[in-house]
Design a protein around this motif. Structure first.
Motif, PDB file in Angstrom:
ATOM      1  N   PRO A  94    -102.408   7.552  71.465  1.00 57.05           N
ATOM      2  CA  PRO A  94    -103.853   7.520  72.216  1.00 57.05           C
ATOM      3  C   PRO A  94    -103.989   6.295  72.800  1.00 57.05           C
ATOM      4  CG  PRO A  94    -103.767   7.441  69.720  1.00 57.05           C
ATOM      5  CD  PRO A  94    -102.274   7.233  69.875  1.00 57.05           C
ATOM      6  N   THR A  95    -104.654   6.681  73.969  1.00 57.50           N
ATOM      7  CA  THR A  95    -104.880   5.523  75.035  1.00 57.50           C
ATOM      8  C   THR A  95    -106.290   5.646  75.588  1.00 57.50           C
ATOM      9  OG1 THR A  95    -104.144   6.557  76.855  1.00 57.50           O
ATOM     10  CG2 THR A  95    -102.455   5.329  75.815  1.00 57.50           C
ATOM     11  N   THR A  96    -106.652   4.705  75.995  1.00 57.07           N
ATOM     12  CA  THR A  96    -108.205   4.776  76.608  1.00 57.07           C
ATOM     13  C   THR A  96    -108.272   4.411  78.349  1.00 57.07           C
ATOM     14  OG1 THR A  96    -108.640   2.261  76.048  1.00 57.07           O
ATOM     15  CG2 THR A  96    -109.434   4.058  74.614  1.00 57.07           C
ATOM     16  N   ASP A  97    -106.947   4.043  78.765  1.00 57.10           N
ATOM     17  CA  ASP A  97    -106.600   3.721  80.111  1.00 57.10           C
ATOM     18  C   ASP A  97    -105.874   4.667  81.185  1.00 57.10           C
ATOM     19  OD1 ASP A  97    -104.124   3.759  79.214  1.00 57.10           O
ATOM     20  OD2 ASP A  97    -103.909   1.442  79.470  1.00 57.10           O
ATOM     21  N   GLY A  98    -106.029   6.008  80.402  1.00 62.40           N
ATOM     22  CA  GLY A  98    -105.546   7.067  81.273  1.00 62.40           C
ATOM     23  C   GLY A  98    -103.874   7.166  81.513  1.00 62.40           C
ATOM     24  N   LYS A  99    -103.372   6.161  80.591  1.00 62.82           N
ATOM     25  CA  LYS A  99    -101.771   6.349  80.546  1.00 62.82           C
ATOM     26  C   LYS A  99    -101.549   6.930  79.582  1.00 62.82           C
ATOM     27  CE  LYS A  99     -97.878   2.923  79.866  1.00 62.82           C
ATOM     28  NZ  LYS A  99     -97.307   1.815  79.075  1.00 62.82           N
ATOM     29  N   VAL A 100    -100.393   7.950  79.974  1.00 60.45           N
ATOM     30  CA  VAL A 100     -99.674   8.811  78.784  1.00 60.45           C
ATOM     31  C   VAL A 100     -98.384   8.350  78.252  1.00 60.45           C
ATOM     32  CG1 VAL A 100     -98.905  11.281  78.631  1.00 60.45           C
ATOM     33  CG2 VAL A 100    -100.694  10.930  80.125  1.00 60.45           C
ATOM     34  N   ILE A 101     -98.474   8.217  76.857  1.00 60.53           N
ATOM     35  CA  ILE A 101     -97.341   7.734  76.436  1.00 60.53           C
ATOM     36  C   ILE A 101     -96.877   8.764  75.334  1.00 60.53           C
ATOM     37  CG2 ILE A 101     -96.343   5.769  74.904  1.00 60.53           C
ATOM     38  CD1 ILE A 101     -98.863   4.099  75.933  1.00 60.53           C
ATOM     39  N   GLN A 102     -95.626   9.191  75.412  1.00 58.12           N
ATOM     40  CA  GLN A 102     -95.013  10.033  74.493  1.00 58.12           C
ATOM     41  C   GLN A 102     -93.668   9.318  73.963  1.00 58.12           C
ATOM     42  OE1 GLN A 102     -94.142  13.390  77.055  1.00 58.12           O
ATOM     43  NE2 GLN A 102     -95.961  14.361  76.121  1.00 58.12           N
ATOM     44  N   GLU A 103     -93.963   8.744  72.725  1.00 55.96           N
ATOM     45  CA  GLU A 103     -92.636   8.301  72.057  1.00 55.96           C
ATOM     46  C   GLU A 103     -91.907   9.159  71.275  1.00 55.96           C
ATOM     47  OE1 GLU A 103     -92.887   4.658  69.031  1.00 55.96           O
ATOM     48  OE2 GLU A 103     -92.320   6.346  67.987  1.00 55.96           O
ATOM     49  N   HIS A 104     -90.488   8.971  71.986  1.00 48.18           N
ATOM     50  CA  HIS A 104     -89.575  10.260  71.386  1.00 48.18           C
ATOM     51  C   HIS A 104     -88.752   9.883  70.279  1.00 48.18           C
ATOM     52  CE1 HIS A 104     -89.547  13.196  74.487  1.00 48.18           C
ATOM     53  NE2 HIS A 104     -90.300  12.474  75.112  1.00 48.18           N
ATOM     54  N   PHE A 105     -88.722   8.561  70.001  1.00 47.48           N
ATOM     55  CA  PHE A 105     -87.926   7.784  69.017  1.00 47.48           C
ATOM     56  C   PHE A 105     -88.677   6.592  68.664  1.00 47.48           C
ATOM     57  CE2 PHE A 105     -84.950  10.724  70.638  1.00 47.48           C
ATOM     58  CZ  PHE A 105     -84.545  11.674  69.576  1.00 47.48           C
ATOM     59  N   GLY A 106     -88.729   5.896  67.487  1.00 50.45           N
ATOM     60  CA  GLY A 106     -89.428   4.657  67.253  1.00 50.45           C
ATOM     61  C   GLY A 106     -90.176   4.792  65.959  1.00 50.45           C
ATOM     62  N   MET A 107     -91.041   3.752  65.795  1.00 47.41           N
ATOM     63  CA  MET A 107     -91.850   3.712  64.656  1.00 47.41           C
ATOM     64  C   MET A 107     -92.946   4.785  64.308  1.00 47.41           C
ATOM     65  SD  MET A 107     -90.901   0.572  63.293  1.00 47.41           S
ATOM     66  CE  MET A 107     -92.333   0.147  62.179  1.00 47.41           C
ATOM     67  N   ALA A 108     -93.563   5.300  65.262  1.00 48.97           N
ATOM     68  CA  ALA A 108     -94.588   6.487  65.128  1.00 48.97           C
ATOM     69  C   ALA A 108     -93.723   7.654  64.962  1.00 48.97           C
ATOM     70  CB  ALA A 108     -95.360   6.363  66.298  1.00 48.97           C
ATOM     71  N   THR A 109     -92.615   7.777  65.441  1.00 44.90           N
ATOM     72  CA  THR A 109     -92.082   9.213  65.278  1.00 44.90           C
ATOM     73  C   THR A 109     -91.036   9.394  63.840  1.00 44.90           C
ATOM     74  OG1 THR A 109     -90.365   8.644  66.834  1.00 44.90           O
ATOM     75  CG2 THR A 109     -92.100   9.983  67.615  1.00 44.90           C
ATOM     76  N   ASP A 110     -90.165   8.348  63.978  1.00 44.31           N
ATOM     77  CA  ASP A 110     -89.145   8.493  62.809  1.00 44.31           C
ATOM     78  C   ASP A 110     -88.925   7.271  62.161  1.00 44.31           C
ATOM     79  OD1 ASP A 110     -87.765   6.863  64.654  1.00 44.31           O
ATOM     80  OD2 ASP A 110     -86.039   8.012  65.075  1.00 44.31           O
ATOM     81  N   GLY A 111     -89.937   6.190  62.283  1.00 41.74           N
ATOM     82  CA  GLY A 111     -89.818   5.274  61.422  1.00 41.74           C
ATOM     83  C   GLY A 111     -88.877   4.211  61.701  1.00 41.74           C
ATOM     84  N   ASN A 112     -88.034   4.489  62.716  1.00 43.20           N
ATOM     85  CA  ASN A 112     -86.790   3.363  63.076  1.00 43.20           C
ATOM     86  C   ASN A 112     -87.575   2.178  63.619  1.00 43.20           C
ATOM     87  OD1 ASN A 112     -84.651   2.259  64.090  1.00 43.20           O
ATOM     88  ND2 ASN A 112     -83.834   4.067  64.739  1.00 43.20           N
TER      89      ASN A 112
END
Length: 123
Positions: free
Chosen positions: A16-34
């Protein structure tokens, strides 16, 4: 049953952002906890910018489309599609897109991106 030796990501976490930027995390803390590495696909709109930050991770950026401005310490760099950069951890940097078109890019962080490790300055 044998465990798979690969993971295909079809459902990245949309940050979620408030500045218009689109961020899709494919791997990392939010997706697979790595906590070791994160990879995100981003689209920064024209006029977007972040405050200066001094992250506690290395960040690799590959520009897919458009241009992105980096102010690293006191040096301003502009990268365009097809170029990449590695910014070492504990380096003061500001990311922005002061240009007229969307900047699309991939960012990889080691260790993984975490809001607790980014150390953004207050505006």
């Amino acid at each position: 049953m044998e465990e798979k030796k690969y993971i295909i990501q079809n459902n990245p976490f949309v940050v979620p952002t408030t500045d218009g930027k689109v961020i899709q995390e494919h791997f990392g803390m939010a997706t697979d906890g790595n906590p070791q590495i994160s990879m995100a696909h981003m689209k920064a709109p024209s006029g977007w910018s972040e405050p200066f930050q001094t992250p506690e991770f290395d960040e690799f950026t590959f520009i897919i489309k458009g241009k992105k401005q980096f102010i690293i310490e006191n040096e301003t760099l502009i990268l365009k599609a097809g170029q990449s950069i590695k910014i070492k951890k504990n380096t003061r940097v500001q990311y922005s897109n002061p240009f007229s078109e969307v900047c699309e890019y991939i960012a990889i962080c080691t260790p993984a991106f975490s809001i607790d490790l980014v150390n953004r300055e207050t505006k």
